[in-house]
Design an enzyme around this catalytic site. Structure first.
Site, PDB file in Angstrom:
ATOM      1  N   GLY A  12       0.777  -1.233   0.000  1.00  0.00           N
ATOM      2  CA  GLY A  12       0.000   0.000   0.000  1.00  0.00           C
ATOM      3  C   GLY A  12       0.811   1.287   0.000  1.00  0.00           C
ATOM      4  CG  ASN A  14       1.494   3.229  -5.793  1.00  0.00           C
ATOM      5  OD1 ASN A  14       1.844   4.228  -6.405  1.00  0.00           O
ATOM      6  ND2 ASN A  14       2.116   2.060  -5.915  1.00  0.00           N
ATOM      7  CG  LEU A  91      -0.886  -7.068  -7.163  1.00  0.00           C
ATOM      8  CD1 LEU A  91       0.372  -7.688  -6.578  1.00  0.00           C
ATOM      9  CD2 LEU A  91      -0.549  -6.120  -8.304  1.00  0.00           C
ATOM     10  CB  ILE A  94     -11.213  -5.641 -12.173  1.00  0.00           C
ATOM     11  CG1 ILE A  94     -10.969  -5.047 -13.551  1.00  0.00           C
ATOM     12  CG2 ILE A  94     -10.239  -5.095 -11.159  1.00  0.00           C
ATOM     13  CD1 ILE A  94     -11.339  -3.581 -13.631  1.00  0.00           C
ATOM     14  CG  ASN A 108      -3.756  -0.638 -13.035  1.00  0.00           C
ATOM     15  OD1 ASN A 108      -3.668  -0.943 -11.852  1.00  0.00           O
ATOM     16  ND2 ASN A 108      -3.040  -1.231 -13.982  1.00  0.00           N
ATOM     17  CG  HIS A 110       1.725  -2.034 -15.342  1.00  0.00           C
ATOM     18  ND1 HIS A 110       1.330  -3.257 -14.835  1.00  0.00           N
ATOM     19  CD2 HIS A 110       2.820  -2.272 -16.107  1.00  0.00           C
ATOM     20  CE1 HIS A 110       2.136  -4.203 -15.294  1.00  0.00           C
ATOM     21  NE2 HIS A 110       3.046  -3.627 -16.065  1.00  0.00           N
ATOM     22  CG  ASP A 151      -1.522  -4.187 -17.384  1.00  0.00           C
ATOM     23  OD1 ASP A 151      -2.193  -3.705 -16.451  1.00  0.00           O
ATOM     24  OD2 ASP A 151      -0.687  -5.092 -17.218  1.00  0.00           O
TER      25      ASP A 151
END
Ligand code: GAR
Length: 208
Positions: A12, A14, A91, A94, A108, A110, A151
Protein backbone atom coordinates in the site's frame (compact mmCIF):
# COMPACT_ATOMS: atom_id res chain seq x y z
CA UNK A 1 -15.65 16.60 -4.06
CA UNK A 2 -14.51 13.50 -5.95
CA UNK A 3 -15.22 10.32 -4.00
CA UNK A 4 -12.63 7.62 -4.64
CA UNK A 5 -12.30 3.98 -3.63
CA UNK A 6 -8.75 2.62 -3.61
CA UNK A 7 -8.28 -1.12 -4.30
CA UNK A 8 -5.12 -2.73 -2.92
CA UNK A 9 -3.45 -6.10 -2.41
CA UNK A 10 -0.33 -5.60 -0.34
CA UNK A 11 2.02 -3.00 1.06
CA UNK A 12 0.00 0.00 0.00
CA UNK A 13 2.77 2.51 -0.64
CA UNK A 14 0.72 3.96 -3.51
CA UNK A 15 -2.30 4.18 -1.21
CA UNK A 16 -0.06 6.05 1.25
CA UNK A 17 1.04 8.45 -1.49
CA UNK A 18 -2.65 9.21 -2.14
CA UNK A 19 -3.45 9.65 1.56
CA UNK A 20 -0.42 11.96 1.94
CA UNK A 21 -1.29 13.87 -1.23
CA UNK A 22 -4.77 14.63 0.06
CA UNK A 23 -3.36 15.63 3.47
CA UNK A 24 -0.70 17.95 2.02
CA UNK A 25 -2.94 19.52 -0.62
CA UNK A 26 -1.20 18.17 -3.74
CA UNK A 27 -4.43 16.25 -4.43
CA UNK A 28 -7.40 18.58 -4.12
CA UNK A 29 -11.16 18.16 -4.24
CA UNK A 30 -10.85 14.45 -3.36
CA UNK A 31 -11.98 12.17 -0.56
CA UNK A 32 -11.17 8.46 -0.08
CA UNK A 33 -14.50 6.86 0.86
CA UNK A 34 -13.12 3.34 1.20
CA UNK A 35 -10.23 0.96 0.69
CA UNK A 36 -10.86 -2.59 -0.55
CA UNK A 37 -8.21 -5.29 -0.20
CA UNK A 38 -8.33 -8.80 -1.62
CA UNK A 39 -5.98 -10.01 1.12
CA UNK A 40 -6.31 -10.08 4.90
CA UNK A 41 -3.56 -8.77 7.15
CA UNK A 42 -1.76 -6.58 4.63
CA UNK A 43 -0.07 -3.29 5.49
CA UNK A 44 -2.49 -1.38 3.22
CA UNK A 45 -5.25 -2.08 5.73
CA UNK A 46 -3.17 -0.62 8.57
CA UNK A 47 -2.47 2.46 6.48
CA UNK A 48 -6.19 2.95 5.82
CA UNK A 49 -7.04 2.45 9.48
CA UNK A 50 -4.35 4.92 10.60
CA UNK A 51 -5.89 7.51 8.26
CA UNK A 52 -9.42 6.80 9.52
CA UNK A 53 -10.59 5.41 6.17
CA UNK A 54 -13.17 2.57 6.13
CA UNK A 55 -11.37 -0.57 4.94
CA UNK A 56 -12.80 -3.87 3.75
CA UNK A 57 -11.32 -7.22 2.80
CA UNK A 58 -12.98 -9.32 0.13
CA UNK A 59 -10.86 -12.40 -0.36
CA UNK A 60 -11.43 -14.56 -3.47
CA UNK A 61 -10.30 -17.72 -1.64
CA UNK A 62 -13.29 -17.40 0.69
CA UNK A 63 -15.78 -17.88 -2.18
CA UNK A 64 -16.30 -21.23 -3.84
CA UNK A 65 -17.19 -19.56 -7.18
CA UNK A 66 -15.32 -16.69 -8.81
CA UNK A 67 -18.69 -15.18 -9.73
CA UNK A 68 -19.60 -14.93 -6.04
CA UNK A 69 -16.37 -13.07 -5.29
CA UNK A 70 -17.11 -10.70 -8.16
CA UNK A 71 -20.62 -10.08 -6.87
CA UNK A 72 -19.41 -9.34 -3.33
CA UNK A 73 -16.76 -6.99 -4.72
CA UNK A 74 -19.24 -5.15 -6.99
CA UNK A 75 -21.81 -4.92 -4.19
CA UNK A 76 -19.25 -3.28 -1.90
CA UNK A 77 -18.30 -0.83 -4.64
CA UNK A 78 -21.96 0.01 -5.26
CA UNK A 79 -22.43 0.62 -1.54
CA UNK A 80 -19.45 3.00 -1.44
CA UNK A 81 -20.66 4.73 -4.64
CA UNK A 82 -17.32 6.13 -5.82
CA UNK A 83 -16.90 8.63 -8.65
CA UNK A 84 -13.49 7.09 -9.43
CA UNK A 85 -11.95 3.70 -8.60
CA UNK A 86 -8.17 3.66 -8.20
CA UNK A 87 -6.34 0.35 -8.61
CA UNK A 88 -3.22 1.01 -6.55
CA UNK A 89 -1.34 -2.27 -6.59
CA UNK A 90 -4.52 -4.33 -6.92
CA UNK A 91 -3.17 -7.62 -8.23
CA UNK A 92 -6.47 -9.30 -9.10
CA UNK A 93 -8.11 -9.36 -12.53
CA UNK A 94 -11.19 -7.19 -12.22
CA UNK A 95 -14.58 -8.45 -13.44
CA UNK A 96 -15.71 -7.28 -16.85
CA UNK A 97 -19.02 -6.11 -15.33
CA UNK A 98 -16.98 -3.63 -13.30
CA UNK A 99 -15.48 -2.07 -16.41
CA UNK A 100 -18.93 -1.66 -17.98
CA UNK A 101 -20.43 -0.35 -14.72
CA UNK A 102 -17.76 2.37 -14.35
CA UNK A 103 -16.76 3.44 -17.89
CA UNK A 104 -13.85 5.90 -17.83
CA UNK A 105 -13.99 5.86 -14.04
CA UNK A 106 -11.29 3.30 -13.19
CA UNK A 107 -7.56 4.04 -13.27
CA UNK A 108 -4.57 1.75 -12.64
CA UNK A 109 -0.88 2.19 -11.88
CA UNK A 110 1.48 -0.27 -13.59
CA UNK A 111 5.21 -0.46 -12.81
CA UNK A 112 6.60 -0.37 -16.37
CA UNK A 113 6.45 1.73 -19.50
CA UNK A 114 3.40 0.13 -21.16
CA UNK A 115 3.39 -1.65 -23.65
CA UNK A 116 6.59 -3.18 -22.25
CA UNK A 117 6.33 -5.74 -19.44
CA UNK A 118 2.57 -5.69 -19.02
CA UNK A 119 -0.44 -7.97 -19.52
CA UNK A 120 -1.16 -11.39 -18.06
CA UNK A 121 1.48 -12.49 -15.54
CA UNK A 122 3.15 -9.09 -15.22
CA UNK A 123 2.47 -7.69 -11.80
CA UNK A 124 4.39 -6.48 -8.76
CA UNK A 125 7.99 -7.61 -8.45
CA UNK A 126 7.70 -9.91 -11.48
CA UNK A 127 7.62 -6.88 -13.76
CA UNK A 128 11.02 -5.76 -12.51
CA UNK A 129 12.45 -9.31 -12.64
CA UNK A 130 11.49 -9.52 -16.33
CA UNK A 131 12.87 -6.05 -17.07
CA UNK A 132 16.23 -6.98 -15.50
CA UNK A 133 16.29 -10.33 -17.34
CA UNK A 134 15.75 -8.50 -20.63
CA UNK A 135 18.49 -6.04 -19.77
CA UNK A 136 16.56 -2.84 -20.45
CA UNK A 137 18.40 0.35 -19.51
CA UNK A 138 15.24 2.40 -18.94
CA UNK A 139 11.98 1.36 -17.34
CA UNK A 140 9.32 3.37 -15.51
CA UNK A 141 5.65 3.49 -14.61
CA UNK A 142 2.34 4.14 -16.34
CA UNK A 143 -1.05 5.36 -15.14
CA UNK A 144 -3.91 4.42 -17.45
CA UNK A 145 -7.66 4.21 -17.64
CA UNK A 146 -8.91 0.64 -17.32
CA UNK A 147 -10.78 -1.05 -20.17
CA UNK A 148 -11.66 -4.71 -20.82
CA UNK A 149 -8.07 -5.62 -21.77
CA UNK A 150 -5.26 -6.32 -19.31
CA UNK A 151 -3.14 -3.13 -19.04
CA UNK A 152 -4.55 -2.02 -22.42
CA UNK A 153 -6.59 1.05 -21.49
CA UNK A 154 -5.80 4.61 -22.61
CA UNK A 155 -2.55 5.92 -21.15
CA UNK A 156 -2.84 8.96 -18.87
CA UNK A 157 0.82 9.48 -17.99
CA UNK A 158 4.21 7.79 -17.97
CA UNK A 159 7.58 8.48 -16.40
CA UNK A 160 10.92 6.88 -17.27
CA UNK A 161 13.33 5.59 -14.63
CA UNK A 162 16.93 4.48 -15.25
CA UNK A 163 18.01 0.91 -14.57
CA UNK A 164 21.43 0.92 -12.88
CA UNK A 165 24.24 -1.65 -12.81
CA UNK A 166 23.76 -4.07 -9.93
CA UNK A 167 20.03 -3.45 -9.55
CA UNK A 168 18.06 -6.25 -7.92
CA UNK A 169 14.30 -6.49 -8.59
CA UNK A 170 13.65 -5.04 -5.13
CA UNK A 171 16.03 -2.11 -5.60
CA UNK A 172 14.58 -1.34 -9.03
CA UNK A 173 11.00 -1.63 -7.73
CA UNK A 174 11.75 0.89 -5.00
CA UNK A 175 13.35 3.35 -7.46
CA UNK A 176 10.38 3.07 -9.84
CA UNK A 177 8.00 3.74 -6.95
CA UNK A 178 9.98 6.72 -5.62
CA UNK A 179 10.77 8.35 -8.94
CA UNK A 180 7.58 7.56 -10.84
CA UNK A 181 4.61 5.83 -9.18
CA UNK A 182 4.20 8.00 -6.09
CA UNK A 183 4.32 11.09 -8.32
CA UNK A 184 2.20 9.95 -11.27
CA UNK A 185 -0.73 8.40 -9.42
CA UNK A 186 -1.51 11.32 -7.05
CA UNK A 187 -1.15 13.73 -9.98
CA UNK A 188 -3.57 11.71 -12.14
CA UNK A 189 -6.14 11.71 -9.35
CA UNK A 190 -5.78 15.47 -8.90
CA UNK A 191 -6.12 15.96 -12.66
CA UNK A 192 -9.25 13.80 -12.75
CA UNK A 193 -10.75 15.48 -9.68
CA UNK A 194 -10.30 18.88 -11.26
CA UNK A 195 -11.62 17.99 -14.70
CA UNK A 196 -8.27 18.11 -16.52
CA UNK A 197 -8.42 14.51 -17.81
CA UNK A 198 -11.16 12.16 -18.93
CA UNK A 199 -11.58 9.09 -21.10
CA UNK A 200 -13.33 9.75 -24.39
CA UNK A 201 -13.67 7.44 -27.40
CA UNK A 202 -11.00 5.11 -26.03
CA UNK A 203 -8.42 7.89 -25.55
CA UNK A 204 -7.27 9.97 -22.62
CA UNK A 205 -8.26 13.57 -23.34
CA UNK A 206 -6.40 16.30 -21.47
CA UNK A 207 -7.78 19.79 -21.06
CA UNK A 208 -4.92 22.31 -21.12
C1 GAR B 1 3.21 -1.26 -7.36
O1 GAR B 1 4.52 -1.28 -7.88
C2 GAR B 1 2.20 -1.21 -8.48
O2 GAR B 1 2.61 -0.44 -9.58
C3 GAR B 1 2.10 -2.67 -8.85
O3 GAR B 1 2.10 -3.33 -7.61
C4 GAR B 1 2.87 -2.58 -6.68
C5 GAR B 1 2.06 -2.37 -5.42
O4 GAR B 1 2.81 -1.72 -4.42
N1 GAR B 1 0.93 -2.92 -9.65
C6 GAR B 1 0.89 -3.85 -10.61
O5 GAR B 1 1.83 -4.58 -10.87
C7 GAR B 1 -0.41 -3.91 -11.38
N2 GAR B 1 -0.28 -4.73 -12.54
P1 GAR B 1 2.10 -0.97 -3.22
O6 GAR B 1 1.10 -1.95 -2.61
O7 GAR B 1 3.22 -0.65 -2.28
O8 GAR B 1 1.42 0.27 -3.77
Amino acid sequence: MLKIVVCVSGGGTNLQAIIDGIANGSITNTEIVGVISNNHGVKSLDRAKAAGIPAFTICPREFSERADFHKAFLDKLAELAPDLIVLAGFLVKIPEEMVSAYPGRIINIHPSLIPSFCGVGYYGLRVHERALERGVKVTGATVHFVNEGMDEGPIISQKAVNVLDGDTPEVLQRRVMEEAEWILLPRAIDDYANGRIRMENGRCVRKV
